[in-house]
Design a protein around this motif. Structure first.
Motif, PDB file in Angstrom:
ATOM      1  N   ALA A 115       0.804  -1.214   0.000  1.00  0.00           N
ATOM      2  CA  ALA A 115       0.000   0.000   0.000  1.00  0.00           C
ATOM      3  C   ALA A 115       0.838   1.266   0.000  1.00  0.00           C
ATOM      4  O   ALA A 115       0.377   2.322  -0.445  1.00  0.00           O
ATOM      5  N   ALA A 122      -2.291   4.249  -1.728  1.00  0.00           N
ATOM      6  CA  ALA A 122      -2.955   2.945  -1.607  1.00  0.00           C
ATOM      7  C   ALA A 122      -4.141   2.858  -2.547  1.00  0.00           C
ATOM      8  O   ALA A 122      -4.364   1.825  -3.198  1.00  0.00           O
ATOM      9  N   VAL A 133      -4.013  -5.841  -0.837  1.00  0.00           N
ATOM     10  CA  VAL A 133      -3.129  -4.701  -0.598  1.00  0.00           C
ATOM     11  C   VAL A 133      -2.560  -4.864   0.809  1.00  0.00           C
ATOM     12  O   VAL A 133      -3.302  -5.116   1.768  1.00  0.00           O
ATOM     13  N   TRP A 157      -9.091   1.365   5.140  1.00  0.00           N
ATOM     14  CA  TRP A 157      -9.249   0.610   3.896  1.00  0.00           C
ATOM     15  C   TRP A 157     -10.351  -0.445   4.023  1.00  0.00           C
ATOM     16  O   TRP A 157     -11.207  -0.576   3.142  1.00  0.00           O
TER      17      TRP A 157
END
Length: 220
Positions: A115, A122, A133, A157
């Protein structure tokens, strides 16, 4: 890794091989780790090894990891990974580098991507739709707990992006709850399981017990 179904819809365990461990020792540790329970995948960084040494490492570690049902991901040269029969590659670089790797290897291999340090970076990497990731640095488990920035970014995320997140954990299982609570699909451990003084079987068993407490919200 992401090619395997999430066990019980919860965070799963990824192992990262430490540097400076003999291949035969890692193979024995992985066999013990498999006796301890679920291991989704094993990432094998090249670190500072030359091509011949890295291929020799992979030729021992790849079958050992596959024997316990884990996907083995090579974090090094793709041609070496192919010769050793790895299940995928771990890419470090910008979005264009990841996109090229997906064009060349996506679909036949697992392709994971780092990332980086920024959320913007990212997201750019994620646009290439890698299989995962990775938040943190491979094998950078120098503290008992996961790196604070990586933890925060992995939690962000996991809340907003569908591409699976892998979070690098610390070297102390007492802090694994915190990593699992981030919502990441996978938590990576290195020395906590594969360190020279670690009991790999007991560590994997304990790690899975902790991870099983963190069922994803959609399963509730």
């Amino acid at each position: 890794m992401p090619t395997q179904d999430i066990v019980d819809n919860r965070c799963r365990l990824v192992l990262v091989t430490p540097a400076d461990h003999a291949a035969e020792d890692l193979a024995r540790q992985l066999a013990a780790a498999g006796r301890g329970g679920d291991v989704a995948s094993v990432i094998v960084p090249q670190y500072g090894l030359d091509e011949d040494a890295y291929q020799a490492l992979l030729e021992t570690v790849v079958p050992a990891g596959q024997a316990i049902g884990a996907a083995v991901i090579a974090a090094g040269e793709a041609r070496i990974a192919a010769r050793a029969g790895a299940d995928g590659i771990h890419v470090r670089g910008d979005a264009a580098t990841v996109a090229r790797a997906m064009d060349e290897h996506g679909g036949r291999w697992i392709v994971g991507a780092e990332a980086g340090k920024s959320r913007h970076g990212a997201l750019e990497v994620g646009e290439a739709r890698p299989d995962y990731v990775f938040f943190g640095r491979l094998g950078a488990d120098t503290h008992p707990e996961p790196h604070a920035g990586a933890l925060e970014n992995a939690a962000w995320w996991a809340e907003f992006v569908e591409v699976p997140a892998v979070l690098m954990g610390g070297h102390d299982l007492n802090h694994l709850d915190r990593a699992a609570a981030s919502g990441a699909d996978f938590v990576a451990l290195s020395h906590a399981v594969l360190g020279a003084d670690a009991d790999a079987e007991a560590a994997v068993r304990a790690a899975n017990e902790i991870l099983s407490r963190h069922v994803f919200a959609e399963a509730v």
